[in-house]
Design an enzyme around this catalytic site. Structure first.
Site, PDB file in Angstrom:
ATOM      1  N   GLU A   1      10.587  -8.257  -3.089  1.00  0.00           N
ATOM      2  CA  GLU A   1      11.153  -6.744  -2.762  1.00  0.00           C
ATOM      3  C   GLU A   1      10.470  -6.835  -1.086  1.00  0.00           C
ATOM      4  O   GLU A   1       9.502  -6.385  -0.804  1.00  0.00           O
ATOM      5  CB  GLU A   1      10.610  -5.564  -3.431  1.00  0.00           C
ATOM      6  CG  GLU A   1      11.131  -5.955  -5.080  1.00  0.00           C
ATOM      7  CD  GLU A   1      12.575  -5.409  -5.117  1.00  0.00           C
ATOM      8  OE1 GLU A   1      13.026  -5.039  -4.278  1.00  0.00           O
ATOM      9  OE2 GLU A   1      12.901  -5.850  -6.305  1.00  0.00           O
ATOM     10  N   LEU A   2      11.703  -7.002  -0.146  1.00  0.00           N
ATOM     11  CA  LEU A   2      11.209  -6.874   1.351  1.00  0.00           C
ATOM     12  C   LEU A   2      11.733  -5.749   2.039  1.00  0.00           C
ATOM     13  O   LEU A   2      11.956  -4.821   1.523  1.00  0.00           O
ATOM     14  CB  LEU A   2      11.633  -8.500   1.701  1.00  0.00           C
ATOM     15  CG  LEU A   2      11.233  -9.549   0.908  1.00  0.00           C
ATOM     16  CD1 LEU A   2      11.934 -10.841   1.498  1.00  0.00           C
ATOM     17  CD2 LEU A   2       9.648  -9.766   0.741  1.00  0.00           C
TER      18      LEU A   2
ATOM     19  N   GLU B   1      14.118  -5.308  -9.747  1.00  0.00           N
ATOM     20  CA  GLU B   1      12.895  -4.761 -10.723  1.00  0.00           C
ATOM     21  C   GLU B   1      13.286  -3.440 -11.177  1.00  0.00           C
ATOM     22  O   GLU B   1      14.306  -2.717 -10.818  1.00  0.00           O
ATOM     23  CB  GLU B   1      11.682  -4.152  -9.433  1.00  0.00           C
ATOM     24  CG  GLU B   1      10.771  -5.582  -9.150  1.00  0.00           C
ATOM     25  CD  GLU B   1       9.595  -5.329  -8.406  1.00  0.00           C
ATOM     26  OE1 GLU B   1       8.659  -6.372  -8.658  1.00  0.00           O
ATOM     27  OE2 GLU B   1       9.527  -4.490  -7.761  1.00  0.00           O
TER      28      GLU B   1
ATOM     29  N   GLU C   1      12.818  -2.659  11.254  1.00  0.00           N
ATOM     30  CA  GLU C   1      12.196  -1.556  10.230  1.00  0.00           C
ATOM     31  C   GLU C   1      11.259  -0.705  10.873  1.00  0.00           C
ATOM     32  O   GLU C   1      10.263  -1.092  11.298  1.00  0.00           O
ATOM     33  CB  GLU C   1      11.870  -2.274   8.963  1.00  0.00           C
ATOM     34  CG  GLU C   1      11.562  -1.326   7.576  1.00  0.00           C
ATOM     35  CD  GLU C   1      10.939  -2.072   6.651  1.00  0.00           C
ATOM     36  OE1 GLU C   1      10.500  -3.286   6.677  1.00  0.00           O
ATOM     37  OE2 GLU C   1      11.314  -1.698   5.610  1.00  0.00           O
TER      38      GLU C   1
ATOM     39  N   LYS D   1      -3.052  -9.186  -6.751  1.00  0.00           N
ATOM     40  CA  LYS D   1      -3.878  -8.951  -5.653  1.00  0.00           C
ATOM     41  C   LYS D   1      -3.203  -7.666  -4.757  1.00  0.00           C
ATOM     42  O   LYS D   1      -1.840  -7.762  -4.498  1.00  0.00           O
ATOM     43  CB  LYS D   1      -3.578 -10.195  -4.395  1.00  0.00           C
ATOM     44  CG  LYS D   1      -4.622  -9.871  -3.406  1.00  0.00           C
ATOM     45  CD  LYS D   1      -4.037 -10.610  -2.104  1.00  0.00           C
ATOM     46  CE  LYS D   1      -3.043  -9.831  -1.170  1.00  0.00           C
ATOM     47  NZ  LYS D   1      -3.357  -8.453  -0.948  1.00  0.00           N
ATOM     48  N   PRO D   2      -3.815  -6.632  -5.032  1.00  0.00           N
ATOM     49  CA  PRO D   2      -3.172  -5.551  -4.121  1.00  0.00           C
ATOM     50  C   PRO D   2      -3.440  -5.347  -2.678  1.00  0.00           C
ATOM     51  O   PRO D   2      -4.184  -6.420  -2.185  1.00  0.00           O
ATOM     52  CB  PRO D   2      -4.328  -4.138  -4.879  1.00  0.00           C
ATOM     53  CG  PRO D   2      -5.640  -4.996  -4.910  1.00  0.00           C
ATOM     54  CD  PRO D   2      -5.220  -6.417  -5.214  1.00  0.00           C
ATOM     55  N   ALA D   3      -2.842  -4.418  -1.958  1.00  0.00           N
ATOM     56  CA  ALA D   3      -3.013  -4.312  -0.305  1.00  0.00           C
ATOM     57  C   ALA D   3      -4.230  -3.917  -0.243  1.00  0.00           C
ATOM     58  O   ALA D   3      -5.008  -3.199  -0.919  1.00  0.00           O
ATOM     59  CB  ALA D   3      -1.958  -3.275  -0.060  1.00  0.00           C
TER      60      ALA D   3
ATOM     61  N   TRP E   1       0.942  -1.202   0.138  1.00  0.00           N
ATOM     62  CA  TRP E   1       0.099   0.075   0.026  1.00  0.00           C
ATOM     63  C   TRP E   1       0.719   1.278   0.015  1.00  0.00           C
ATOM     64  O   TRP E   1       0.229   2.458  -0.301  1.00  0.00           O
ATOM     65  CB  TRP E   1      -0.884   0.053   1.198  1.00  0.00           C
ATOM     66  CG  TRP E   1      -0.033  -0.441   2.402  1.00  0.00           C
ATOM     67  CD1 TRP E   1      -0.167  -1.419   3.214  1.00  0.00           C
ATOM     68  CD2 TRP E   1       0.638   0.563   3.268  1.00  0.00           C
ATOM     69  NE1 TRP E   1       0.891  -1.417   4.102  1.00  0.00           N
ATOM     70  CE2 TRP E   1       1.266  -0.162   4.294  1.00  0.00           C
ATOM     71  CE3 TRP E   1       0.866   1.931   3.183  1.00  0.00           C
ATOM     72  CZ2 TRP E   1       2.198   0.229   5.263  1.00  0.00           C
ATOM     73  CZ3 TRP E   1       1.869   2.421   4.108  1.00  0.00           C
ATOM     74  CH2 TRP E   1       2.372   1.750   5.314  1.00  0.00           C
ATOM     75  N   ASN E   2       2.030   1.002   0.264  1.00  0.00           N
ATOM     76  CA  ASN E   2       2.945   2.514   0.466  1.00  0.00           C
ATOM     77  C   ASN E   2       3.190   3.112  -0.795  1.00  0.00           C
ATOM     78  O   ASN E   2       3.319   4.384  -0.958  1.00  0.00           O
ATOM     79  CB  ASN E   2       4.244   2.165   1.275  1.00  0.00           C
ATOM     80  CG  ASN E   2       5.112   1.342   0.451  1.00  0.00           C
ATOM     81  OD1 ASN E   2       4.705   0.646  -0.212  1.00  0.00           O
ATOM     82  ND2 ASN E   2       6.448   1.192   0.924  1.00  0.00           N
TER      83      ASN E   2
ATOM     84  N   SER F   1       6.352  -7.129   3.507  1.00  0.00           N
ATOM     85  CA  SER F   1       7.360  -7.242   4.545  1.00  0.00           C
ATOM     86  C   SER F   1       8.073  -8.657   4.246  1.00  0.00           C
ATOM     87  O   SER F   1       7.723  -9.358   3.769  1.00  0.00           O
ATOM     88  CB  SER F   1       6.410  -7.584   5.869  1.00  0.00           C
ATOM     89  OG  SER F   1       5.505  -8.415   5.864  1.00  0.00           O
TER      90      SER F   1
ATOM     91  N   CYS G   1      10.443   1.144   2.110  1.00  0.00           N
ATOM     92  CA  CYS G   1      11.350   0.360   2.353  1.00  0.00           C
ATOM     93  C   CYS G   1      12.898   0.824   2.250  1.00  0.00           C
ATOM     94  O   CYS G   1      13.818   0.177   2.841  1.00  0.00           O
ATOM     95  CB  CYS G   1      11.285  -0.961   1.471  1.00  0.00           C
ATOM     96  SG  CYS G   1      10.962  -0.799  -0.276  1.00  0.00           S
TER      97      CYS G   1
HETATM   98  P1  ADP Z   1       2.935  -4.260   5.391  1.00  0.00           P
HETATM   99  O1  ADP Z   1       3.155  -4.848   7.067  1.00  0.00           O
HETATM  100  O2  ADP Z   1       3.864  -3.303   4.960  1.00  0.00           O
HETATM  101  O3  ADP Z   1       1.387  -4.176   5.071  1.00  0.00           O
HETATM  102  P2  ADP Z   1       2.674  -6.783   4.287  1.00  0.00           P
HETATM  103  O4  ADP Z   1       3.833  -7.733   3.787  1.00  0.00           O
HETATM  104  O5  ADP Z   1       1.640  -7.330   5.531  1.00  0.00           O
HETATM  105  O6  ADP Z   1       3.242  -5.508   4.450  1.00  0.00           O
HETATM  106  O7  ADP Z   1       1.763  -6.603   3.155  1.00  0.00           O
HETATM  107  C1  ADP Z   1       2.022  -6.523   1.796  1.00  0.00           C
HETATM  108  C2  ADP Z   1       1.208  -7.180   0.879  1.00  0.00           C
HETATM  109  O8  ADP Z   1       1.195  -8.667   1.316  1.00  0.00           O
HETATM  110  C3  ADP Z   1      -0.181  -6.970   1.037  1.00  0.00           C
HETATM  111  O9  ADP Z   1      -0.814  -6.588  -0.322  1.00  0.00           O
HETATM  112  C4  ADP Z   1      -0.932  -7.758   1.898  1.00  0.00           C
HETATM  113  O10 ADP Z   1      -2.368  -7.995   1.754  1.00  0.00           O
HETATM  114  C5  ADP Z   1      -0.195  -8.955   1.361  1.00  0.00           C
HETATM  115  N1  ADP Z   1      -0.281 -10.149   2.477  1.00  0.00           N
HETATM  116  C6  ADP Z   1      -0.082  -9.832   3.614  1.00  0.00           C
HETATM  117  N2  ADP Z   1      -0.274 -11.187   4.299  1.00  0.00           N
HETATM  118  C7  ADP Z   1      -0.557 -12.018   3.416  1.00  0.00           C
HETATM  119  C8  ADP Z   1      -0.618 -13.362   3.287  1.00  0.00           C
HETATM  120  N3  ADP Z   1      -0.406 -14.323   4.453  1.00  0.00           N
HETATM  121  N4  ADP Z   1      -0.838 -14.077   2.016  1.00  0.00           N
HETATM  122  C9  ADP Z   1      -0.846 -13.396   0.957  1.00  0.00           C
HETATM  123  N5  ADP Z   1      -0.578 -11.969   1.016  1.00  0.00           N
HETATM  124  C10 ADP Z   1      -0.382 -11.423   2.290  1.00  0.00           C
END
Ligand code: ADP
Length: 474
Positions: free
Chosen positions: A243-244, A455, A378, A167-169, A143-144, A222, A277
């Site tokens: 990209e973590l 990327e 982080e 799949k978006p955030a 989402w950032n 993350s 990040c």
């Molecule tokens: P943040 O902590 O910055 O929100 P996340 O890693 O939780 O970072 O989120 C990044 C993306 O990963 C989002 O699109 C979120 O919906 C997705 N996400 C989080 N948990 C899962 C999961 N268990 N399986 C698939 N996607 C996930």
């Protein structure tokens, strides 16, 4: 709405999206389920049969049209981003430009997907090496940076000849929809890209990582979720790009200009309210210039205007949600308990109308040490944490003493030192007297637990290609 096989589909279940600056509901989206993901993958697999056979020139042309349309819609996209994600409008405009840059870059790279021929030891043999699209790509975005993180994956995937399910955030599906609208409006063939918004990401992530027709998973988010997805996909040996997170050091040597360095760190640290990040996480300053550096940084922080990103004078917007805000409170409390000094900020902003949103004051902590969570984790928020150092080799070792390896920044006027340090830093992206070492043309990605793959750039296309060797007896 979900977007599957070229159509916007509504669902019985939906979820609300709120503006993090005001708490207002600004829209609703379809809540896609695992079975929708299975259907979307089937459609993407079907579309791959024809999309992968289009010419590079056709694919380039679609990307170029998407680039042009995104620029035409720049201002409305930026407005939407500010309302949904919170960043100031000016920063949102920069992000839309950055997002469009990926469309243009990969419109060009699509035509440069070169193979090669290799001399054989046998006179009657020829070798041809060609690059083939991997197949259906499953993408998960954060989402950032809710528009550019989509085009950074979609553009190279499409350029290579892959089809995509994305799949978006859960916080920013409206921005994702706006990106997909662009591809719909330029007439991208049906099934080539598919969008699955959801408020419950895990079941869709499970399908993405285990479905036999998905050949590659690309994820930005993350490190914890990245490792989880990599574990799910490992038995199927799916190709992965990740990209973590990061824990970026920002090192200011005694030969740097302290005011210039403080200005640099204040600009990059509070960008997107620190929710990036590559945001500096540990600011190492040489003892001899520390006072001047901290004073300038404090002055700049005190001048920052926090508020709704829609207001032109605002420089720092809200955090994405309550959890993020509470994390900042606990990071500051932990640091203070362990001896850090709070110079500015350190608290939630509650005067009206900020009390409706998730606002945290730009914060400056000094006397930060290795034991503190702000040093180890982080931060992902508007906290600048300063550590004083004395010795070049010790600070390089401290900078590298993290499992992360995404971005690092170095301020020095000494060329030999800049090179010595650059060579030793174990980070994928290094800025030397430079706070923005990123571009669609340059490879973005991390070492160690910050990721896999790159990327953007030439490397970005390669992530969506498989090498095929052909030997021919003549
Ligand atoms: P943040 O902590 O910055 O929100 P996340 O890693 O939780 O970072 O989120 C990044 C993306 O990963 C989002 O699109 C979120 O919906 C997705 N996400 C989080 N948990 C899962 C999961 N268990 N399986 C698939 N996607 C996930």
């Amino acid at each position: 709405m979900m977007y599957i096989n070229g159509e916007w589909l509504s669902t019985s279940d939906t979820f609300d999206i709120t503006n993090p600056a005001t708490g207002e509901v600004i829209g609703a989206m379809a809540d896609a389920k695992a079975e929708d993901a299975v259907h979307a993958i089937k459609m993407a697999h079907q579309a791959f049969q024809s999309w992968s056979k289009t010419t590079a020139y056709e694919r380039s042309n679609y990307l170029y049209q998407a680039y042009q349309l995104m620029l035409e819609r720049k201002s409305e996209l930026a407005q939407l981003m500010t309302a949904e994600q919170g960043k100031p409008l000016k920063a949102a405009m920069f992000e839309v430009q950055y997002a469009a840059d990926f469309l243009l870059w990969f419109a060009e790279e699509a035509k440069r997907n070169y193979g090669e021929t290799i001399p054989s030891a046998r006179a009657d043999q020829r070798f041809i090496v060609s690059q083939m699209p991997i197949g259906v790509v499953a993408a998960i975005t954060p989402w950032n940076y809710p528009i550019s993180m989509l085009t950074r994956k979609l553009a190279p995937a499409l350029a290579a000849g892959c089809t995509v399910v994305l799949k978006p955030a859960e916080s920013t599906p409206l921005c994702a929809k706006a990106v997909f609208d662009i591809f719909h409006d330029i007439g991208l063939p049906q099934g080539v890209i598919n969008l699955l918004p959801t408020q419950n990401p895990a079941p869709i992530g499970d399908v993405f990582c285990t479905h036999p027709q998905v050949k590659k998973v690309t994820f930005t988010g993350s490190t914890a979720v990245g490792k989880h997805l990599a574990t799910l996909a490992a038995p199927f040996l799916k190709r992965m790009s990740m990209e973590l997170g990061g824990n970026a050091p920002f090192i200011v040597f005694e030969d740097a200009h302290p005011e210039h360095a403080a200005k640099g760190v204040s600009l990059v640290k509070f960008l997107n309210s620190g929710q990036a990040c590559i945001s500096p996480n540990r600011i190492f300053v040489h003892r001899n210039i520390a006072d001047q550096f901290i004073e300038t940084l404090q002055q700049r922080i005190n001048k920052m205007v926090v508020g709704n990103g829609q207001d032109a004078n605002v420089s720092v917007g809200p955090l994405i949600n309550r959890v993020a805000m509470e994390k900042m409170e606990s990071l500051v409390a932990d640091a203070q308990n362990l001896g850090a000094q709070l110079i500015s900020g350190g608290k939630r902003l509650t005067e009206q109308p900020l009390d409706k949103g998730f606002f945290f004051a730009p914060t400056l902590l000094t006397h930060v040490t290795h034991e503190m969570a702000v040093y180890q984790q982080e931060i992902f928020g508007p906290i600048a944490s300063v550590i004083i150092f004395d010795d070049e080799q010790a600070v390089v070792d401290a900078a590298n003493d993290t499992d992360y390896g995404l971005a690092a920044y170095v301020y020095t006027e000494n060329l030999a030192r800049a090179l010595r340090v650059q060579e030793q830093l174990q980070f994928g992206i290094i800025g030397i007297n430079d706070i923005n070492p990123t571009s669609a043309a340059a490879p973005f990605g991390g070492m160690k637990e910050s990721g896999l793959g790159r990327e953007g750039a030439r490397e970005g296309l390669a992530e969506y290609l498989e090498t095929k060797l052909t030997g021919i007896k003549v």
